[in-house]
Design a protein around this motif. Structure first.
Motif, PDB file in Angstrom:
ATOM      1  N   ILE A 142       0.637  -1.194  -0.043  1.00  0.00           N
ATOM      2  CA  ILE A 142      -0.108  -0.048   0.063  1.00  0.00           C
ATOM      3  C   ILE A 142       1.031   1.235  -0.078  1.00  0.00           C
ATOM      4  N   VAL A 143       0.535   2.045  -0.790  1.00  0.00           N
ATOM      5  CA  VAL A 143       1.256   3.378  -0.861  1.00  0.00           C
ATOM      6  C   VAL A 143       0.010   4.709  -0.938  1.00  0.00           C
ATOM      7  N   ASN A 144       0.365   5.428   0.134  1.00  0.00           N
ATOM      8  CA  ASN A 144      -0.369   6.699   0.315  1.00  0.00           C
ATOM      9  C   ASN A 144       0.554   7.736  -0.474  1.00  0.00           C
ATOM     10  N   ILE A 145      -0.505   8.604  -1.019  1.00  0.00           N
ATOM     11  CA  ILE A 145       0.315   9.824  -1.780  1.00  0.00           C
ATOM     12  C   ILE A 145      -0.231  10.839  -0.636  1.00  0.00           C
ATOM     13  N   ALA A 146       0.904  11.301   0.233  1.00  0.00           N
ATOM     14  CA  ALA A 146       0.618  12.451   1.151  1.00  0.00           C
ATOM     15  C   ALA A 146       1.215  13.846   0.527  1.00  0.00           C
ATOM     16  N   SER A 147       2.090  14.427   1.336  1.00  0.00           N
ATOM     17  CA  SER A 147       2.521  15.857   0.630  1.00  0.00           C
ATOM     18  C   SER A 147       3.551  16.372   1.638  1.00  0.00           C
ATOM     19  N   ILE A 148       4.398  17.202   1.208  1.00  0.00           N
ATOM     20  CA  ILE A 148       5.247  17.868   1.903  1.00  0.00           C
ATOM     21  C   ILE A 148       4.663  18.666   2.924  1.00  0.00           C
ATOM     22  N   SER A 149       3.491  19.051   2.510  1.00  0.00           N
ATOM     23  CA  SER A 149       2.463  20.060   3.500  1.00  0.00           C
ATOM     24  C   SER A 149       2.117  19.254   4.498  1.00  0.00           C
ATOM     25  N   GLY A 150       2.344  17.893   4.714  1.00  0.00           N
ATOM     26  CA  GLY A 150       2.156  17.152   6.002  1.00  0.00           C
ATOM     27  C   GLY A 150       3.412  16.920   6.923  1.00  0.00           C
ATOM     28  N   ILE A 151       4.458  17.485   6.099  1.00  0.00           N
ATOM     29  CA  ILE A 151       5.756  17.221   6.978  1.00  0.00           C
ATOM     30  C   ILE A 151       6.103  18.876   7.605  1.00  0.00           C
ATOM     31  N   ALA A 152       5.905  19.932   6.754  1.00  0.00           N
ATOM     32  CA  ALA A 152       5.859  21.250   7.067  1.00  0.00           C
ATOM     33  C   ALA A 152       4.699  21.981   6.945  1.00  0.00           C
ATOM     34  N   GLY A 153       4.103  22.766   8.000  1.00  0.00           N
ATOM     35  CA  GLY A 153       2.775  23.176   7.647  1.00  0.00           C
ATOM     36  C   GLY A 153       2.604  24.360   6.722  1.00  0.00           C
ATOM     37  N   ARG A 154       1.499  24.487   6.040  1.00  0.00           N
ATOM     38  CA  ARG A 154       1.279  25.373   4.891  1.00  0.00           C
ATOM     39  C   ARG A 154       0.255  26.293   5.514  1.00  0.00           C
ATOM     40  N   GLY A 155       0.500  27.744   5.587  1.00  0.00           N
ATOM     41  CA  GLY A 155      -0.379  28.648   6.315  1.00  0.00           C
ATOM     42  C   GLY A 155      -1.767  28.781   5.596  1.00  0.00           C
ATOM     43  N   ASN A 156      -1.736  28.705   4.139  1.00  0.00           N
ATOM     44  CA  ASN A 156      -2.867  28.708   3.412  1.00  0.00           C
ATOM     45  C   ASN A 156      -3.593  27.589   2.926  1.00  0.00           C
ATOM     46  N   GLY A 157      -3.274  26.741   3.937  1.00  0.00           N
ATOM     47  CA  GLY A 157      -3.798  25.277   3.699  1.00  0.00           C
ATOM     48  C   GLY A 157      -3.810  24.512   4.992  1.00  0.00           C
ATOM     49  N   VAL A 158      -4.415  25.015   6.025  1.00  0.00           N
ATOM     50  CA  VAL A 158      -4.290  24.553   7.234  1.00  0.00           C
ATOM     51  C   VAL A 158      -4.874  22.986   7.323  1.00  0.00           C
ATOM     52  N   VAL A 159      -6.035  22.952   6.788  1.00  0.00           N
ATOM     53  CA  VAL A 159      -6.834  21.387   6.738  1.00  0.00           C
ATOM     54  C   VAL A 159      -5.808  20.559   6.019  1.00  0.00           C
ATOM     55  N   TYR A 160      -5.514  21.119   4.988  1.00  0.00           N
ATOM     56  CA  TYR A 160      -5.072  20.277   3.930  1.00  0.00           C
ATOM     57  C   TYR A 160      -3.646  19.634   4.455  1.00  0.00           C
ATOM     58  N   SER A 161      -2.898  20.601   5.567  1.00  0.00           N
ATOM     59  CA  SER A 161      -1.701  20.137   5.772  1.00  0.00           C
ATOM     60  C   SER A 161      -2.187  19.203   7.100  1.00  0.00           C
ATOM     61  N   ALA A 162      -3.331  19.508   7.668  1.00  0.00           N
ATOM     62  CA  ALA A 162      -3.486  18.407   8.872  1.00  0.00           C
ATOM     63  C   ALA A 162      -4.037  17.226   8.294  1.00  0.00           C
ATOM     64  N   SER A 163      -4.687  16.954   7.034  1.00  0.00           N
ATOM     65  CA  SER A 163      -5.061  15.867   6.495  1.00  0.00           C
ATOM     66  C   SER A 163      -3.962  15.206   5.975  1.00  0.00           C
ATOM     67  N   LYS A 164      -2.811  15.534   5.356  1.00  0.00           N
ATOM     68  CA  LYS A 164      -1.852  15.017   4.984  1.00  0.00           C
ATOM     69  C   LYS A 164      -0.744  14.607   6.087  1.00  0.00           C
ATOM     70  N   GLY A 165      -0.766  15.293   7.048  1.00  0.00           N
ATOM     71  CA  GLY A 165      -0.111  15.080   8.244  1.00  0.00           C
ATOM     72  C   GLY A 165      -0.454  13.503   8.954  1.00  0.00           C
ATOM     73  N   ALA A 166      -1.885  13.622   9.028  1.00  0.00           N
ATOM     74  CA  ALA A 166      -2.669  12.540   9.354  1.00  0.00           C
ATOM     75  C   ALA A 166      -2.485  11.366   8.559  1.00  0.00           C
ATOM     76  N   LEU A 167      -2.268  11.412   7.335  1.00  0.00           N
ATOM     77  CA  LEU A 167      -2.307  10.308   6.166  1.00  0.00           C
ATOM     78  C   LEU A 167      -0.606   9.775   6.682  1.00  0.00           C
ATOM     79  N   ARG A 168       0.201  10.421   6.553  1.00  0.00           N
ATOM     80  CA  ARG A 168       1.545  10.168   7.000  1.00  0.00           C
ATOM     81  C   ARG A 168       1.631   9.189   8.099  1.00  0.00           C
ATOM     82  N   LEU A 169       1.092   9.718   9.259  1.00  0.00           N
ATOM     83  CA  LEU A 169       1.056   9.177  10.780  1.00  0.00           C
ATOM     84  C   LEU A 169       0.446   7.695  10.480  1.00  0.00           C
ATOM     85  N   MET A 170      -0.760   7.829   9.616  1.00  0.00           N
ATOM     86  CA  MET A 170      -1.570   6.620   9.452  1.00  0.00           C
ATOM     87  C   MET A 170      -0.575   5.480   8.597  1.00  0.00           C
ATOM     88  N   THR A 171       0.257   6.069   7.812  1.00  0.00           N
ATOM     89  CA  THR A 171       0.930   5.177   6.997  1.00  0.00           C
ATOM     90  C   THR A 171       1.881   4.425   8.111  1.00  0.00           C
TER      91      THR A 171
END
Length: 265
Positions: A142-171
């Motif tokens: 299984i490969v999840n496509i996350a984002s570097i916005s899930g590693i370093a937060g992006r101020g104009n995409g707070v929910v997006y960063s939260a979602s990709k951070g969650a996906l990374r930890l879920m991995t």
């Protein structure tokens, strides 16, 4: 061409366009049959539908399933389609949505939609895939496509960063849960990749944001869907047989180099 994936059936969510299209074709190029799960068959960038391209260019079997990844019945139909090809052994949770919005303008509806698609859908897709992989005694990946916005937060995409951070930890958690059952789970975290989403939806190229990002990477460019697809190929190939619970960052070095920024995949 090496037939690394000759015995595999891959399910790629969001596989009709952009990164998902390139991932689907790359897996087919290396021998996999592919189920393309997406809301629409036509690629956003134009050209042949991905399933037709896979069959004509690579000679692999391909099935399209119209799939809303937040709908459990659609997900079931997707994995049922994989059964007709021999049963899923590779799942790429690629479908996702992004945003470019000030935090104070975020609404509960915005939050729910992004979390449902970027976190809840991969969770339940992975659960369905794992059940079938285990029942069939497949060597699952299984490969999840996350984002570097899930590693370093992006101020104009707070929910997006939260979602990709969650996906990374879920991995990481899934790798611990499923590793003993013969399933490896990893994620690819891209930076700015030139797709219809970044070009048309986020207008990153018209605004100059993509060019600015390129200056922060030691390589000096934005990424391409092929960069992401090759990373996925590595993680599902025999070359990565001892790689589990890892994040493969595909951003040209932007995040971990001086002046790096959190970009957008």
């Amino acid at each position: 061409m090496t037939d690394w994936l000759a015995s595999d059936v891959a399910v790629v969510t969001g596989g009709a366009s952009g990164n998902g299209r390139e991932i689907s074709c790359t897996l087919a190029e290396y021998g996999a049959d592919v189920v393309v799960a997406d809301l629409r068959m036509e690629p956003r960038e134009g050209g042949q539908p991905t399933t037709e391209l896979i069959e004509s260019e690579y000679g692999q079997r391909a099935e399209f399933v119209e799939c809303d990844v937040t709908d459990s019945e659609d997900l079931q139909r997707t994995f049922d389609a994989a059964e007709t090809l021999g049963g899923v052994s590779i799942l790429v949770n690629n479908a996702g949505i992004t945003e470019n919005r000030d935090f104070l303008d975020e609404t509960e509806a915005d939050f729910d939609r992004i979390i449902d698609i970027n976190v809840k859908a991969p969770f339940f897709a992975s659960q369905l895939a794992a059940e079938r992989m285990i029942d069939a005694d497949h060597d699952g990946r299984i490969v999840n496509i996350a984002s570097i916005s899930g590693i370093a937060g992006r101020g104009n995409g707070v929910v997006y960063s939260a979602s990709k951070g969650a996906l990374r930890l879920m991995t990481y958690a899934l790798s611990a849960s499923l590793g003993p059952r013969g399933i490896r789970v990893n994620d690819v975290s891209p930076g700015v990749i030139e797709t219809s989403m970044t070009r048309n939806d986020l207008e990153m190229f018209d605004s100059g944001a993509a060019e600015e990002y390129a200056t922060t990477t030691p390589i000096g460019r934005v990424g391409t869907p092929n960069d992401v697809a090759n990373a996925v190929l590595y993680l599902v190939s025999p070359l990565a047989g001892f790689v589990n619970g890892e994040t493969l960052v595909v951003d040209g070095g932007a995040t971990n180099s001086w002046g790096g920024i959190a970009g957008e995949d």
